[in-house]
Design an enzyme around this catalytic site. Structure first.
Site, PDB file in Angstrom:
ATOM      1  N   CYS A 114     138.677  48.115  13.032  1.00  0.00           N
ATOM      2  CA  CYS A 114     138.223  49.421  13.558  1.00  0.00           C
ATOM      3  C   CYS A 114     137.851  50.401  12.444  1.00  0.00           C
ATOM      4  O   CYS A 114     137.120  51.362  12.673  1.00  0.00           O
ATOM      5  CB  CYS A 114     139.290  50.032  14.444  1.00  0.00           C
ATOM      6  N   HIS A 251     137.368  57.744  15.011  1.00  0.00           N
ATOM      7  CA  HIS A 251     137.390  56.461  15.712  1.00  0.00           C
ATOM      8  C   HIS A 251     137.901  56.728  17.124  1.00  0.00           C
ATOM      9  O   HIS A 251     138.836  57.511  17.326  1.00  0.00           O
ATOM     10  CB  HIS A 251     138.304  55.485  14.977  1.00  0.00           C
ATOM     11  N   ASN A 281     137.214  51.613  23.396  1.00  0.00           N
ATOM     12  CA  ASN A 281     137.348  51.370  21.957  1.00  0.00           C
ATOM     13  C   ASN A 281     136.337  50.296  21.553  1.00  0.00           C
ATOM     14  O   ASN A 281     136.495  49.133  21.918  1.00  0.00           O
ATOM     15  CB  ASN A 281     138.783  50.923  21.662  1.00  0.00           C
TER      16      ASN A 281
HETATM   17  O1  UT7 Z   1     141.409  50.697  17.405  1.00  0.00           O
HETATM   18  C1  UT7 Z   1     142.558  50.226  16.768  1.00  0.00           C
HETATM   19  C2  UT7 Z   1     143.590  51.193  16.923  1.00  0.00           C
HETATM   20  N1  UT7 Z   1     144.151  51.099  18.243  1.00  0.00           N
HETATM   21  C3  UT7 Z   1     145.013  51.983  18.568  1.00  0.00           C
HETATM   22  O2  UT7 Z   1     145.284  52.850  17.789  1.00  0.00           O
HETATM   23  C4  UT7 Z   1     145.676  51.878  19.910  1.00  0.00           C
HETATM   24  C5  UT7 Z   1     147.000  52.526  19.822  1.00  0.00           C
HETATM   25  N2  UT7 Z   1     147.810  52.467  21.019  1.00  0.00           N
HETATM   26  C6  UT7 Z   1     147.469  53.066  22.188  1.00  0.00           C
HETATM   27  O3  UT7 Z   1     146.394  53.599  22.359  1.00  0.00           O
HETATM   28  C7  UT7 Z   1     148.529  53.136  23.263  1.00  0.00           C
HETATM   29  O4  UT7 Z   1     149.754  52.701  22.726  1.00  0.00           O
HETATM   30  C8  UT7 Z   1     148.198  52.293  24.516  1.00  0.00           C
HETATM   31  C9  UT7 Z   1     147.077  52.957  25.321  1.00  0.00           C
HETATM   32  C10 UT7 Z   1     147.812  50.893  24.112  1.00  0.00           C
HETATM   33  C11 UT7 Z   1     149.426  52.217  25.430  1.00  0.00           C
HETATM   34  O5  UT7 Z   1     149.915  53.506  25.756  1.00  0.00           O
HETATM   35  P1  UT7 Z   1     151.469  53.848  25.591  1.00  0.00           P
HETATM   36  O6  UT7 Z   1     151.657  55.211  26.100  1.00  0.00           O
HETATM   37  O7  UT7 Z   1     151.850  53.572  24.169  1.00  0.00           O
HETATM   38  O8  UT7 Z   1     152.150  52.849  26.593  1.00  0.00           O
HETATM   39  P2  UT7 Z   1     153.205  51.687  26.283  1.00  0.00           P
HETATM   40  O9  UT7 Z   1     152.571  50.588  25.489  1.00  0.00           O
HETATM   41  O10 UT7 Z   1     154.449  52.288  25.751  1.00  0.00           O
HETATM   42  O11 UT7 Z   1     153.454  51.141  27.745  1.00  0.00           O
HETATM   43  C12 UT7 Z   1     154.062  51.947  28.740  1.00  0.00           C
HETATM   44  C13 UT7 Z   1     154.180  51.142  30.023  1.00  0.00           C
HETATM   45  C14 UT7 Z   1     154.801  49.762  29.828  1.00  0.00           C
HETATM   46  O12 UT7 Z   1     155.630  49.520  30.929  1.00  0.00           O
HETATM   47  P3  UT7 Z   1     157.221  49.658  30.800  1.00  0.00           P
HETATM   48  O13 UT7 Z   1     157.615  48.682  29.724  1.00  0.00           O
HETATM   49  O14 UT7 Z   1     157.463  51.080  30.419  1.00  0.00           O
HETATM   50  O15 UT7 Z   1     157.697  49.297  32.182  1.00  0.00           O
HETATM   51  C15 UT7 Z   1     153.634  48.808  29.868  1.00  0.00           C
HETATM   52  O16 UT7 Z   1     153.987  47.535  30.318  1.00  0.00           O
HETATM   53  O17 UT7 Z   1     152.868  50.882  30.573  1.00  0.00           O
HETATM   54  C16 UT7 Z   1     152.729  49.492  30.868  1.00  0.00           C
HETATM   55  N3  UT7 Z   1     151.323  49.112  30.744  1.00  0.00           N
HETATM   56  C17 UT7 Z   1     150.440  49.260  31.746  1.00  0.00           C
HETATM   57  N4  UT7 Z   1     150.568  49.718  32.993  1.00  0.00           N
HETATM   58  C18 UT7 Z   1     149.463  49.742  33.775  1.00  0.00           C
HETATM   59  C19 UT7 Z   1     150.679  48.609  29.654  1.00  0.00           C
HETATM   60  N5  UT7 Z   1     149.382  48.421  29.948  1.00  0.00           N
HETATM   61  C20 UT7 Z   1     149.205  48.813  31.231  1.00  0.00           C
HETATM   62  C21 UT7 Z   1     148.093  48.869  32.088  1.00  0.00           C
HETATM   63  N6  UT7 Z   1     148.269  49.338  33.346  1.00  0.00           N
HETATM   64  N7  UT7 Z   1     146.851  48.488  31.699  1.00  0.00           N
END
Ligand code: UT7
Length: 324
Positions: A114, A251, A281
């Site tokens: 990225c 980005h 992204n």
């Molecule tokens: O380009 C390279 C750089 N990329 C990045 O910088 C991406 C960085 N990360 C992010 O943008 C975020 O961490 C995400 C958008 C990927 C995720 O958001 P988050 O607020 O960090 O959520 P999380 O990973 O802590 O997940 C929270 C909950 C989890 O459930 P539990 O364990 O709390 O029950 C996940 O399983 O959300 C769940 N989850 C989803 N739920 C519905 C993960 N993906 C999904 C989904 N739909 N698509």
């Protein structure tokens, strides 16, 4: 006097197929509401089955050349930032070179995931300021839809396909921060974090192209801190600070990362170019896409001071300060 790499044209291309968040609700346990609130993404574009990364790159390159008022013969070289090349080799850059009808000059790819477009800009800048090239096409182009695991809701809803391109030309400046062109660059990587975002296949390991794997939450926490510090390091190298910035062109991974970085830098969101809602992204394509959209919307104007920052797999991250 100092040679500067000045932006002479910009262009982009997005595949025709627009995929709204609701598309994923039919086969994954996810919702438009979750995707929008956690990432800011509302839709993304996916390349057609027969469209490759070089096809996207060629469209963006042609638009940038037209915008600059140049033909391919005016270009000394092509740098393509991509992690999703058509083939393992040759480079996407040589495919673009062929499609543009260029039979001289050079082309090569830059792979920093990225952060790839930032790395490509830094390399292009070095070639121009050292007198090795006078005019370069710098392209970010990706087809991340090809490396998605469609059963993994935590990644496949986040990425999209697209390409953006700029033409950089050598122009003499004073050497001061009032010059147009690239004023400074700041590049970083730290392989201790290589498991945070990677593709689980490759030529010399599995012999397959693999699928993207990401620890989203730990990466999120790294991102805001590292993006702020690299943007501020680049500004400092240019003899500038946060108050001088007209536009952050970040980005586009997650609106919350974009907002967090702007907040830490003390820059209001109406000075940030945001396209994540429409593109998702697009990895190395996201910054040149945002530049092109920002110019087309009449936001970015000649003379504006821009800082672009990106982070991705490696981890690799960096920033570029440039006056448009
Ligand atoms: O380009 C390279 C750089 N990329 C990045 O910088 C991406 C960085 N990360 C992010 O943008 C975020 O961490 C995400 C958008 C990927 C995720 O958001 P988050 O607020 O960090 O959520 P999380 O990973 O802590 O997940 C929270 C909950 C989890 O459930 P539990 O364990 O709390 O029950 C996940 O399983 O959300 C769940 N989850 C989803 N739920 C519905 C993960 N993906 C999904 C989904 N739909 N698509």
């Amino acid at each position: 006097m100092k040679m500067r790499a000045v932006v002479e044209g910009v262009g982009h291309y997005l595949p025709e197929r627009v995929v709204p968040n609701s598309h994923f609700e039919s086969f994954l346990d996810t919702s438009d509401e979750w995707i929008k609130s956690r990432s800011g993404i509302e839709r993304r574009h996916f390349a057609a089955e027969d469209q490759t990364t070089s096809d996207l790159a060629v469209f963006a390159a042609k638009m940038a050349l037209e915008n600059a008022g140049f033909s391919a013969d005016d270009i000394d070289g092509i740098l393509v930032a991509t992690s999703t090349p058509d083939l393992t080799f040759p480079s996407v850059a040589t495919m673009v070179q062929y499609e543009l009808g260029m039979t001289s000059g050079f082309g090569f790819d830059v792979q920093a995931v990225c952060a790839g477009f930032i790395y490509a800009l830094a390399n292009a800048n070095a070639l121009i300021v050292s007198g090795q090239a006078r005019r370069l096409l710098v392209i970010g182009a990706e087809t991340f839809s090809r490396i998605m695991d469609w059963t993994d809701r935590s990644t496949c809803v986040l990425f999209g396909d697209g390409a953006g391109a700029i033409v950089l030309g050598a122009q003499e400046g004073t050497g001061g921060p009032e010059d147009r062109g690239i004023l400074s660059t700041d590049l970083n990587s730290d392989g201790r974090y290589r498991d945070m975002l990677y593709v689980d296949g490759g030529v010399s390991s599995s012999g397959t192209s693999g699928k993207l794997r990401m620890q989203g939450n730990p990466l999120f926490r790294q991102a805001v801190e590292k993006l702020t510090s690299t943007a501020e390091a680049a500004l400092q190298k240019a003899g500038l600070n946060d108050k001088d910035v007209d536009w952050i062109v970040p980005h586009q991974a997650n609106i919350r990362i974009i907002q967090g970085t702007a907040r830490k830098m003390g820059i209001p969101m109406d000075h940030v170019i945001v396209t994540v809602q429409d593109h998702g992204n697009t990895s190395a394509a996201s910054i040149p896409l945002a530049l092109s959209v920002g110019v087309n919307e009449g936001k970015i104007k000649r003379g504006d001071l821009l800082v672009s920052e990106a982070i991705g797999g490696g981890l690799a991250w960096g920033a570029v300060v440039l006056r448009w």
